[in-house]
Design an enzyme around this catalytic site. Structure first.
Site, PDB file in Angstrom:
ATOM      1  N   HIS A   2       6.055   3.134 -33.782  1.00 59.24           N
ATOM      2  CA  HIS A   2       6.264   4.479 -34.312  1.00 59.24           C
ATOM      3  C   HIS A   2       6.689   4.391 -35.783  1.00 59.24           C
ATOM      4  CE1 HIS A   2       7.352   5.633 -29.926  1.00 59.24           C
ATOM      5  NE2 HIS A   2       6.213   6.250 -30.202  1.00 59.24           N
TER       6      HIS A   2
ATOM      7  N   CYS B 195      15.457   6.099 -30.471  1.00 57.13           N
ATOM      8  CA  CYS B 195      14.653   6.484 -29.296  1.00 57.13           C
ATOM      9  C   CYS B 195      15.485   6.994 -28.132  1.00 57.13           C
ATOM     10  CB  CYS B 195      13.851   5.292 -28.786  1.00 57.13           C
ATOM     11  SG  CYS B 195      12.961   4.383 -30.018  1.00 57.13           S
TER      12      CYS B 195
HETATM   13  N1  GLY Z   1       8.563   1.355 -24.190  1.00 53.49           N
HETATM   14  C1  GLY Z   1       8.578   2.411 -25.097  1.00 53.49           C
HETATM   15  C2  GLY Z   1       7.222   2.890 -25.405  1.00 53.49           C
HETATM   16  O1  GLY Z   1       6.316   2.083 -25.464  1.00 53.49           O
HETATM   17  O2  GLY Z   1       6.985   4.060 -25.568  1.00 53.49           O
END
Ligand code: GLY
Length: 256
Positions: free
Chosen positions: A164, A251
């Protein structure tokens, strides 16, 4: 002026946590340690002055602990995303009910758009949206159209081989970014003051500014000392079990 946060929403780890998506080769996830680390994370958010709502785990969705991805919370509206990872799509079910306790203005990303909000970095009323394997152009355009309805702005950023956008860059307020090597020269960020993350510590590029403090992953001493030298107040938290699943500090919560 800095955004001040009042609320956080987190989701407890599922007993199936170890089945989450990962590209890391950091060993097996220990659920009991993950639970303890998650509790310490909640405690740190509370110590930053946030009222923290802890949601029950979703046993069918091992990645649901990475709750940041399913919603963009802004001061004016909340946008429920449509995760690019198909195994994560059901994480958004019933999320509108939870958000309606905090927001009158609720929106959702629709097909064929995909967005995971780990790809969206808030800088005041300007949101940087990374195009990744999880967030596509259609989804990013939908985000921008919604933001503009409320006088906010969005900019699309091309990112490299990271999960991300915020895997590699974090906004630390005061026009200052913390950036991994891969993001340091990105054109989108040339007008910011920049703090470089040590090349051996790229995981530390995902840190969270909350009300004057910075939640920071433990065991990244070089970058920790750089932050301290820059006048920040990093709070170290061990999130090793979530790192094994490609998850970073941001996250694990929604903050608004
Ligand atoms: N394990 C977090 C993701 O890949 O979204």
């Amino acid at each position: 002026m800095s955004n001040m946060f009042q609320h956080a929403i987190v989701r407890q780890p599922s007993k199936n946590l170890a089945k989450g998506i990962t590209t890391a080769s950091l060993g097996k996830v220990d659920y009991k340690i993950a639970m303890k680390q998650h509790e310490a994370y909640v405690y740190a958010l509370q110590n930053c002055g946030l009222e923290v709502r802890v949601l029950d785990p979703l046993e069918d969705f091992p990645d649901a602990v990475f709750i940041e991805d399913v919603c963009l919370c802004t001061p004016h509206c909340a946008i429920i995303t449509r995760p690019g990872a198909k195994s994560r799509r059901g994480e958004t079910d019933s999320f509108a009910n939870i958000l309606s306790d905090y927001y009158k203005n609720l929106h959702s990303i629709t097909a064929a758009g995909t967005v995971e909000a780990g790809d969206i970095m808030m800088v005041g009323n300007h949101y940087y949206i990374g195009l990744s394997n999880r967030t596509n152009q259609i989804g990013a355009q939908q985000i921008i159209q919604i933001l503009e309805q409320y006088g906010m702005k969005g900019t699309i950023v091309t990112i490299g081989e990271v999960l991300h956008l915020k895997t590699a860059v974090s906004y630390l307020e005061n026009n200052c970014l913390l950036l991994a090597e891969s993001m340091y020269h990105n054109e989108a960020f040339q007008s910011f003051q920049k703090i470089a993350v040590n090349i051996q510590e790229s995981y530390a590029a995902n840190a969270v500014w909350v009300n004057g403090q910075v939640l920071f992953p433990s065991n990244h001493c070089i970058t920790l000392n750089t932050l301290k030298a820059e006048g920040y107040n990093p709070i170290e938290i061990d999130i090793s079990e979530f790192q094994k699943l490609d998850g970073g500090m941001s996250c694990l919560s929604l903050r608004f």
